[in-house]
Design an enzyme around this catalytic site. Structure first.
Site, PDB file in Angstrom:
ATOM      1  N   GLU A  77      21.992  58.289   4.704  1.00 15.76           N
ATOM      2  CA  GLU A  77      21.161  57.179   4.222  1.00 15.76           C
ATOM      3  C   GLU A  77      19.774  57.710   3.887  1.00 15.76           C
ATOM      4  O   GLU A  77      19.217  58.530   4.639  1.00 15.76           O
ATOM      5  CB  GLU A  77      21.072  56.151   5.356  1.00 15.76           C
ATOM      6  N   SER A  94      25.182  45.371  -7.403  1.00 13.29           N
ATOM      7  CA  SER A  94      24.627  45.687  -8.727  1.00 13.29           C
ATOM      8  C   SER A  94      25.281  46.940  -9.308  1.00 13.29           C
ATOM      9  O   SER A  94      25.602  46.967 -10.504  1.00 13.29           O
ATOM     10  CB  SER A  94      23.110  45.813  -8.682  1.00 13.29           C
ATOM     11  N   GLY A 134      23.152  40.750  -1.853  1.00 12.66           N
ATOM     12  CA  GLY A 134      22.028  40.752  -0.909  1.00 12.66           C
ATOM     13  C   GLY A 134      22.377  41.305   0.462  1.00 12.66           C
ATOM     14  O   GLY A 134      21.598  41.185   1.398  1.00 12.66           O
ATOM     15  N   ALA A 135      23.560  41.906   0.607  1.00 13.62           N
ATOM     16  CA  ALA A 135      23.964  42.435   1.912  1.00 13.62           C
ATOM     17  C   ALA A 135      23.869  43.958   1.944  1.00 13.62           C
ATOM     18  O   ALA A 135      24.315  44.597   2.889  1.00 13.62           O
ATOM     19  CB  ALA A 135      25.379  41.977   2.240  1.00 13.62           C
ATOM     20  N   THR A 168      18.911  59.744   1.646  1.00 19.78           N
ATOM     21  CA  THR A 168      18.944  61.180   1.329  1.00 19.78           C
ATOM     22  C   THR A 168      19.150  61.417  -0.163  1.00 19.78           C
ATOM     23  O   THR A 168      18.814  62.490  -0.664  1.00 19.78           O
ATOM     24  CB  THR A 168      20.107  61.890   2.068  1.00 19.78           C
ATOM     25  N   ASP A 205      25.263  54.920  -5.087  1.00 22.64           N
ATOM     26  CA  ASP A 205      26.038  53.685  -5.248  1.00 22.64           C
ATOM     27  C   ASP A 205      26.886  53.716  -6.521  1.00 22.64           C
ATOM     28  O   ASP A 205      28.059  53.336  -6.517  1.00 22.64           O
ATOM     29  CB  ASP A 205      25.097  52.475  -5.281  1.00 22.64           C
ATOM     30  N   GLU A 265      19.867  50.995 -14.122  1.00 20.95           N
ATOM     31  CA  GLU A 265      19.213  50.306 -13.004  1.00 20.95           C
ATOM     32  C   GLU A 265      17.789  50.807 -12.782  1.00 20.95           C
ATOM     33  O   GLU A 265      16.876  50.031 -12.544  1.00 20.95           O
ATOM     34  CB  GLU A 265      20.038  50.455 -11.720  1.00 20.95           C
TER      35      GLU A 265
HETATM   36  C1  GLA Z   1      20.100  51.987  -1.806  1.00 24.34           C
HETATM   37  C2  GLA Z   1      19.997  52.888  -3.039  1.00 24.34           C
HETATM   38  C3  GLA Z   1      20.765  54.187  -2.819  1.00 24.34           C
HETATM   39  C4  GLA Z   1      20.364  54.853  -1.512  1.00 24.34           C
HETATM   40  C5  GLA Z   1      20.400  53.843  -0.357  1.00 24.34           C
HETATM   41  C6  GLA Z   1      19.870  54.420   0.946  1.00 24.34           C
HETATM   42  O1  GLA Z   1      21.428  51.572  -1.637  1.00 24.34           O
HETATM   43  O2  GLA Z   1      20.510  52.223  -4.168  1.00 24.34           O
HETATM   44  O3  GLA Z   1      20.582  55.028  -3.926  1.00 24.34           O
HETATM   45  O4  GLA Z   1      19.106  55.457  -1.628  1.00 24.34           O
HETATM   46  O5  GLA Z   1      19.655  52.682  -0.657  1.00 24.34           O
HETATM   47  O6  GLA Z   1      20.728  55.376   1.447  1.00 24.34           O
END
Ligand code: GLA
Length: 347
Positions: A26, A116, A110-111, A28, A160, A148
């Protein structure tokens, strides 16, 4: 209402993409690090048809039809994501004259489950079919992230969109965000992933996220590395002033946890993997400082209820918790948590 009812013609292409949880890694991906998300069995489905000079879209979720000319600026609604992907394609030289879409999303919004990214990737895959664009799934992910960050204006990393485009259901997606090499790895045998959503929404998430990014960039600059990914000796971060030392400590230790997590997955070692998730949450809470008391408590209770590991998932400042548990313990786990958190949604 379906595509045909809205637009008076049949759709010419369709595609879907899933939401995700992040098991490890997370905060990173904006420092060229390692991540280990997994797709969720919840999809955004997009049907598409041709249009000229404009982007139109109907969303089943908000029951609204929206339309704007190409090159319109973002306005803060769902159409932004679709204008964004068309913009990103055109900017990359693909001849896309416009499009109309019908969108149906199952990914909770929103969770922190990347609804997106699911929308962007599904729309791009539908456009790829519609206009026969020569794009790989990886190029789709990169264009989705460009949409995005450069059009919609959310400075996210690549995790993501990559997992939404290339992940395999039921597997963890190990990604090196510098080289974009990736591998789908089976989850430990006889385990199950549960997503725990208190419906917290996300508080000041964007401002907080951008601040973490800047702090990480500043830490990398002071350490003289291209990205925190390149810090080989974790003790180096201790010389930085607060809070840069803590932020850098999180990123450096989190990258190591992903690599250890991957080894644990290769051995089918659920217990070690779970421990790494717990360490990740602690680091997100204490060093990265993106947790909330409610999330810390939910993680504690999930562990008491028998989870092997639990952590917040996504950017933090709200959102959901992901837990790993032995399959046979799921029912007892569910009951125990629902008795403590009556409003909790378990996915
Ligand atoms: C969001 C961002 C990702 C990532 C996470 C944290 O989901 O879209 O790119 O940085 O936060 O790990």
């Amino acid at each position: 209402m379906g595509f045909q009812e809205i637009f008076g013609a049949l759709p010419e292409a369709s595609a879907k993409a899933p939401g995700r949880v992040n098991l490890l890694g997370e905060h990173t991906d904006y420092q060229e690090g390692y991540v280990l998300p997994a797709p969720l069995p919840y999809f955004t489905r997009v049907e598409a048809g041709r249009a000229e000079g404009r982007v139109e879209a109907y969303s089943e979720n908000v029951r609204e039809l929206r339309a704007r000319p190409l090159e319109s600026p973002p306005q803060g609604d769902f159409l932004d994501y679709l204008l964004g992907v068309v913009w990103a394609l055109r900017e990359a030289g693909h001849p896309v004259p416009g499009a109309r879409f019908h969108v149906k999303g199952e990914v909770p919004m929103g969770a922190g489950l990347s609804s997106s990214a699911a929308l962007e990737v599904a729309a791009l895959k539908a456009l790829r079919l519609l206009y026969r664009l020569p794009l790989s799934d990886r190029e789709v992910a990169v264009l989705a992230q460009r949409a995005e960050s450069a059009y919609v204006g959310v400075r996210c990393g690549l995790m993501d969109q990559m997992v939404a485009s290339l992940g395999e259901l039921g597997k963890a997606f190990f990604l090196d965000t510098r080289t974009l090499t990736h591998e789908n790895l089976p989850l430990p045998p006889k385990t199950r992933v549960a997503v725990l959503d208190l419906g917290l929404g996300r508080r000041l998430a964007e401002a907080g996220y951008n601040q973490r990014r800047q702090e990480a960039e500043e830490a990398a600059r002071r350490l003289g590395v291209r990205a925190l990914r390149d810090v080989a000796d974790p003790s180096l971060v201790e010389g930085l002033p607060a809070p840069l030392n803590k932020r850098a400590r999180h990123v450096v230790s989190e990258n190591l946890r992903v690599l250890r997590g991957v080894e644990a997955l290769r051995r089918g070692d659920a217990r070690t993997f779970g421990e790494l998730m717990v360490q990740s949450h602690r680091s997100l809470s204490q060093d990265c400082e993106v947790s909330l008391p409610e999330l810390d408590r939910l993680v504690e209770e999930a562990l008491k209820a028998g989870a092997l590991g639990a952590k917040l998932t996504g950017a933090g400042f709200g959102g959901a918790v992901v837990a790993l548990l032995e399959e046979g313990r799921y029912e007892a786990f569910r009951k125990a948590l629902l008795s403590r958190f009556p409003g909790l949604r378990i996915l």
